[in-house]
Structure formats: structure tokens, C-alpha cells
Design a protein around this motif. Structure first.
Motif, short mmCIF file in Angstrom:
data_model
loop_
_atom_site.label_atom_id
_atom_site.label_comp_id
_atom_site.label_asym_id
_atom_site.label_seq_id
_atom_site.Cartn_x
_atom_site.Cartn_y
_atom_site.Cartn_z
N LEU A 10 0.83 -1.21 0.00
CA LEU A 10 0.00 0.00 0.00
C LEU A 10 0.86 1.26 0.00
CD1 LEU A 10 -2.76 1.46 0.35
CD2 LEU A 10 -2.48 1.13 2.81
N LEU A 11 1.88 1.27 0.86
CA LEU A 11 2.75 2.44 0.97
C LEU A 11 3.59 2.62 -0.30
CD1 LEU A 11 3.91 2.07 4.69
CD2 LEU A 11 2.32 3.76 3.76
N GLU A 12 4.04 1.53 -0.88
CA GLU A 12 4.82 1.62 -2.12
C GLU A 12 3.99 2.23 -3.25
OE1 GLU A 12 6.18 -2.32 -2.82
OE2 GLU A 12 7.72 -2.26 -1.24
N ASN A 13 2.73 1.85 -3.33
CA ASN A 13 1.85 2.42 -4.35
C ASN A 13 1.65 3.91 -4.15
OD1 ASN A 13 1.54 -0.09 -5.52
ND2 ASN A 13 -0.39 -0.54 -4.49
N ARG A 14 1.46 4.30 -2.89
CA ARG A 14 1.28 5.73 -2.58
C ARG A 14 2.55 6.51 -2.89
NH1 ARG A 14 -3.07 6.66 1.17
NH2 ARG A 14 -1.92 8.30 2.25
N LEU A 15 3.69 5.91 -2.57
CA LEU A 15 4.97 6.57 -2.82
C LEU A 15 5.23 6.69 -4.32
CD1 LEU A 15 7.11 7.77 -1.00
CD2 LEU A 15 8.37 5.63 -1.10
N GLU A 16 4.85 5.67 -5.08
CA GLU A 16 5.04 5.69 -6.52
C GLU A 16 4.22 6.81 -7.16
OE1 GLU A 16 6.81 4.76 -9.99
OE2 GLU A 16 7.27 3.88 -8.03
N THR A 17 3.03 7.03 -6.64
CA THR A 17 2.19 8.13 -7.12
C THR A 17 2.88 9.47 -6.89
OG1 THR A 17 0.16 6.87 -6.67
CG2 THR A 17 -0.06 9.26 -6.90
N CYS A 18 3.46 9.63 -5.72
CA CYS A 18 4.19 10.87 -5.40
C CYS A 18 5.38 11.06 -6.33
CB CYS A 18 4.64 10.86 -3.94
SG CYS A 18 3.31 10.94 -2.72
N LEU A 19 6.09 9.99 -6.59
CA LEU A 19 7.27 10.06 -7.46
C LEU A 19 6.90 10.49 -8.88
CD1 LEU A 19 9.28 6.92 -6.32
CD2 LEU A 19 10.10 9.28 -6.26
N LYS A 20 5.79 9.95 -9.40
CA LYS A 20 5.34 10.33 -10.73
C LYS A 20 4.97 11.81 -10.80
CE LYS A 20 3.67 5.76 -12.15
NZ LYS A 20 2.48 4.93 -12.48
N LEU A 21 4.30 12.29 -9.78
CA LEU A 21 3.95 13.71 -9.73
C LEU A 21 5.20 14.58 -9.66
CD1 LEU A 21 0.87 13.70 -7.31
CD2 LEU A 21 0.88 14.51 -9.67
N LEU A 22 6.16 14.14 -8.85
CA LEU A 22 7.42 14.89 -8.73
C LEU A 22 8.14 14.98 -10.07
CD1 LEU A 22 9.30 13.97 -5.41
CD2 LEU A 22 8.86 16.26 -6.32
N GLN A 23 8.18 13.88 -10.78
CA GLN A 23 8.84 13.87 -12.09
C GLN A 23 8.18 14.84 -13.05
OE1 GLN A 23 8.66 9.73 -13.17
NE2 GLN A 23 10.27 9.12 -11.73
N GLN A 24 6.86 14.88 -13.05
CA GLN A 24 6.14 15.80 -13.92
C GLN A 24 6.45 17.25 -13.56
OE1 GLN A 24 1.98 14.78 -13.61
NE2 GLN A 24 2.32 12.67 -14.25
N LEU A 25 6.49 17.54 -12.26
CA LEU A 25 6.77 18.91 -11.82
C LEU A 25 8.20 19.31 -12.15
CD1 LEU A 25 4.91 18.75 -8.39
CD2 LEU A 25 4.27 20.17 -10.33
N HIS A 26 9.14 18.38 -11.98
CA HIS A 26 10.54 18.66 -12.32
C HIS A 26 10.68 18.94 -13.82
CE1 HIS A 26 13.04 18.31 -8.77
NE2 HIS A 26 12.39 17.22 -8.38
N THR A 27 9.98 18.15 -14.63
CA THR A 27 10.07 18.32 -16.08
C THR A 27 9.61 19.72 -16.49
OG1 THR A 27 9.69 15.97 -16.47
CG2 THR A 27 9.23 17.46 -18.30
N GLN A 28 8.53 20.17 -15.88
CA GLN A 28 8.00 21.48 -16.23
C GLN A 28 8.95 22.61 -15.82
OE1 GLN A 28 4.08 21.55 -14.45
NE2 GLN A 28 3.54 19.62 -15.42
N VAL A 29 9.49 22.53 -14.60
CA VAL A 29 10.34 23.61 -14.12
C VAL A 29 11.73 23.57 -14.78
CG1 VAL A 29 11.47 22.54 -12.12
CG2 VAL A 29 10.78 24.93 -12.01
N ASP A 30 12.15 22.39 -15.21
CA ASP A 30 13.47 22.27 -15.86
C ASP A 30 13.49 22.94 -17.23
OD1 ASP A 30 14.45 20.93 -13.71
OD2 ASP A 30 14.28 18.93 -14.59
N GLN A 31 12.33 23.21 -17.79
CA GLN A 31 12.25 23.86 -19.10
C GLN A 31 12.57 25.35 -19.03
OE1 GLN A 31 8.31 22.97 -20.52
NE2 GLN A 31 8.71 20.78 -20.76
N LEU A 32 12.60 25.89 -17.80
CA LEU A 32 12.87 27.32 -17.62
C LEU A 32 14.33 27.64 -17.95
CD1 LEU A 32 11.50 29.95 -16.59
CD2 LEU A 32 12.37 29.39 -14.33
#
Length: 447
Positions: free
Chosen positions: A155-177
Motif C-alpha cells: 500500500l505504501l509503495e503504491n502511494r509513494l510511486e504516485t508521489c514520485l510520478k507527480l514529482l517527475q512531472q513537476l521537475h520536467t516542467q520547471v526544468d524547461q525554464l
């Protein structure tokens, strides 16, 4: 305690006994949380944790047998309440680095990341702390594989994986600056947050908001033909994000100055609730070491969750289904996001020490800070100046029995952290005394 409003009752009658059991467990956890007459004992928490895991195992077996492993109903929501409380209890008893303690943090991190993605108002620096926290949570899960239930870990691994995916998306957006615009964007976000905080004060600070708007106008004045330019006078590439952000902030500053903190009366109650939560969490963040029991955060978390989840397609609506105006919408969203940020900060600042030992731990932290300040200021002229520190350290040391701090016959969690801090204070005190003795000897030689 109330459930989320849009819940279905269990379809399968086999799940009804589980629902009754987890409701009972949740009630016991709530009673334990409310009891401030004594400190939380590890064995009480572990007993309720084990009961919860047993119910999860039974639930998974039933759903697997009936061919619906992905079923979601009221049982799941009550279990979520149980795990949220258990997670905060693990922090309260000082077992911060164990897998169950991760649950509450994943909830808070997920909320923060969702809001960052929704608002698109964040900097690369905002992601640094969350990234480190996610790494630490991953390590805690890896360390708990041999100790905790695989049902919980999955259960915790699934929740953590969701957070990691969101983090990657946010990093991708800000890295374009573009690198040349990073400082400009960070300043804009800083101005926005200062303005949002000013906008929610009990007395509207017009002059402060006007000053913040003036900073935005100064930034706009540096643009050439509507573009930010580099040292060579040429437009900086990939600046659409920052240009758009500046326009949004200028528009928002005008709206804030026009409304001056006045919220549509249809949303006044929700606004006041959010201000109350934000103010209470802000106060806790200032007095955390002396006044916070981590389980106290549960009520704030749940209240915020209910308000956040009441939005329809991202919008606050009144009883008739009419959307909130832009000013009310953004103001209330700021309060929700700021409150989640406070909860996040309070959780990561939690010390791996049982609340039973926190008074001693906090005293030692204060002593350590004082001794460090004395050392930075050049030490003391005479060992006698260290007597108050020595006496306090000795009195704390004398509280130990066979090297352990006891509360009655119990040995609370966090002995290693407290003993390590005590030893560090003794070492600092010794260094200062030796330096003072040497200084006195040099003075005598000079005479």
C-alpha cells in the motif's frame, strides 16, 4: 468523527464484520489521541496497529476470493482514517523511521504536489525538500521489509510511486525554464506568496500590497518590447512561462487591492474555517518543540481534506451550485495550500523521540544551543561561568537508571537520540572548560 460525504456502504455482506471492527479500532485510536493525561505508550499503539493489519489481511482475502480486489467502499475510507492516526502515533512515540510512519507523510506530500501542479506556481527550490523526503520514505520502506506486513508495504509503495510520478512531472516542467530566468521566477513567486499572506490578514495592509505590486512593475519595466532580455540585449529563450506569470501576478495584485480581503459572504464560513486552521498550524510551527503531539495534526488534516474534496471540478461552489468568484477561489486555495505546507513542515521536523522524553530532549537542545553560542562568542573567561550548564547537565544525567531514562517502569522510545544529545552537551561543556583553564594558565604565566 465523520466520514467523507460521498461514500458507498459495503456491497458484500462479508465485509460488514470488517467495517464494524475497523470502526471500533478507529474509535479506540481517537480515544487514545484525546487522552492527554499521560504519554502515548508504544504497546498501546502497536496493539491497535496489529489489529488493523489483521483486518486488512482478511479484507484482501475476501475481495480476492470474490474477484474484486480493486473494490473501494466505506471500509477503505475508515481504514484510511486508521492508518492516518496510526502513522501519526508512530511519530508521537518516536518511531519516525518505521514504515507505518510513512503513511501520513505520503498523504500530505500527495496533497502538496497536486496543488503545485494545479496552480503551476512553484520553483525548483520548492521541490528539493519534497524530493529528499520521498527518498527518505523509500529508505524507511526498504528497511521495514522484514519487520512489517507486506500488505502495508505494498500500500505504501503504491502511494509513494504516485508521489514520485507527480514529482517527475513537476521537475520536467520547471526544468524547461531558461537558467537566466530562474532568479526572476523565484522572485515573482516570493512576491506572490507575500501578497497572498498579506491578503489574508485580519487587517488589510494596503501599503504593503502596493509595495509588492511596485516590485512587479519594476520587473516589468526591465522588459524590452514585452520580453526579458539577457546581458547581450537579446530576448532570453523559453520565457513564455515567466512572462505569463508576471501578467497573472499584476492582474492578481490589482484584484487584491480592489477587494482588500473581503470575501463573498457565501464563502465567508469556509474562509473563516481555513484562516483558523492556518493560524493554529502557524502557532504550532512556532511552539512545536514544547506543545505539539503529532496526533493533533489529524484533525487539521481531515478538516482540510474535507474542504479540499468539496470542490467540484476544482471550484468551490455555494449551496446552489454557483461557483466562487476568482478572488474567493484563489484566496481559499492559498489557505489550503499554506496549511498543508505547515503540516508537512511539522511532520518532517518531528524528532525520533517519544513524547515522554521530549521535555528532557528539548531541555538538552536548549542547552546545546546555549553552549554553541558561548563557543562561537569566544568561550568563557573562567570555568565558574559554566557552573549553571554543568549543574543542569548533571541533574539530567542523574535521571538515568542504568543508562536509560525511565518513566515509571517504562523505557520510552528515543533513548539513543536523547543519550547522544546529552553526550554532545557534556563534550561541549568540557571543551569550553578546558579552553577556560588554558586561558587562565596563560594569564598566570604572563603575570
Amino acid at each position: 468523527m465523520t466520514d467523507s460525504p460521498a461514500l458507498r456502504t459495503p456491497v458484500d455482506t462479508h465485509e460488514q464484520p470488517i467495517l464494524e471492527s475497523v470502526l471500533y479500532i478507529r474509535d479506540q485510536l481517537s480515544l487514545l489521541k484525546q487522552d492527554k493525561s499521560t504519554y502515548i505508550k508504544s504497546h498501546d499503539v502497536i496493539a491497535l496497529y496489529d489489529q488493523t493489519i489483521k483486518q486488512v489481511q482478511t479484507l484482501n482475502e475476501i475481495r480476492q476470493d470474490h474477484g474484486k480486489p480493486l473494490e473501494q467502499n466505506r471500509v477503505d475510507f475508515v481504514l484510511d482514517d486508521c492508518f492516518q492516526l496510526i502513522s501519526l502515533f508512530f511519530l508521537t512515540i518516536g518511531r519516525n523511521n518505521e514504515a507505518p510512519a510513512v503513511y501520513s507523510m505520503t498523504s500530505t506530500v500527495k496533497r502538496l504536489l497536486d496543488h503545485l501542479q494545479e496552480a503551476q506556481l512553484y520553483t525548483a527550490k520548492d521541490l528539493i525538500s519534497i524530493t529528499e523526503t520521498v527518498k527518505q520514505m523509500r529508505q524507511n520502506l526498504d528497511n521495514g521489509k522484514e519487520k512489517h506486513s507486506p500488505h502495508l508495504l505494498k500500500l505504501l509503495e503504491n502511494r509513494l510511486e504516485t508521489c514520485l510520478k507527480l514529482l517527475q512531472q513537476l521537475h520536467t516542467q520547471v526544468d524547461q525554464l531558461h537558467p537566466d530566468l530562474v532568479t526572476t521566477q523565484e522572485k515573482m513567486i516570493s512576491i506572490l506568496r507575500s501578497m497572498a499572506a498579506a491578503n489574508t490578514r485580519s487587517k488589510f495592509p494596503r501599503s504593503e500590497v502596493e509595495g509588492l505590486k511596485a516590485q512587479l512593475k519594476e520587473m516589468e519595466a526591465t522588459m524590452v518590447d514585452g520580453a526579458f532580455v539577457g546581458l547581450d540585449g537579446k530576448p532570453i529563450p523559453d520565457q513564455a512561462l515567466v512572462v505569463n506569470l508576471l501578467q497573472r501576478l499584476l492582474f492578481w495584485s490589482d484584484l487584491v487591492l480592489e477587494r482588500q480581503g473581503k470575501i463573498d459572504e457565501r464563502f465567508q464560513k469556509t474562509y473563516e474555517d481555513l484562516v483558523g486552521i492556518r493560524n493554529a498550524l502557524e502557532k504550532l510551527s512556532l511552539t512545536q518543540a514544547w506543545s505539539l503531539r503529532e496526533t493533533d495534526l489529524y484533525s487539521y488534516q481531515r478538516h482540510l481534506d474535507r474542504i479540499d474534496e468539496s470542490r467540484i471540478e476544482g471550484n468551490f461552489q455555494d449551496e446552489r451550485g454557483n461557483k466562487a468568484d476568482l478572488y474567493a477561489q484563489r484566496t481559499m486555495l492559498y489557505l489550503i495550500r499554506r496549511s498543508y505546507a505547515y503540516i508537512y513542515g511539522l511532520i518532517i521536523a518531528s524528532e525520533p523521540v517519544s513524547e515522554a522524553l521530549l521535555p528532557i530532549y528539548n531541555q538538552l537542545q536548549t542547552l546545546r544551543r546555549c553552549l554553541m553560542e558561548v563557543k562561537k562568542s569566544g568561550g568563557v573567561n573562567s570555568p565558574r561561568e559554566l557552573y549553571p550548564y554543568s549543574m543542569k547537565l548533571t541533574s539530567i544525567d542523574n535521571m538515568r537508571v542504568d543508562g536509560k531514562f525511565l518513566v515509571g517502569s517504562d523505557i520510552p522510545e528515543g533513548q539513543g537520540s536523547v543519550n547522544a544529545l546529552l553526550a554532545e552537551c557534556f563534550d561541549l561543556n568540557y571543551e569550553l572548560r578546558v579552553a577556560a583553564d588554558e586561558g587562565s594558565a596563560d594569564g598566570d604565566d604572563g603575570d
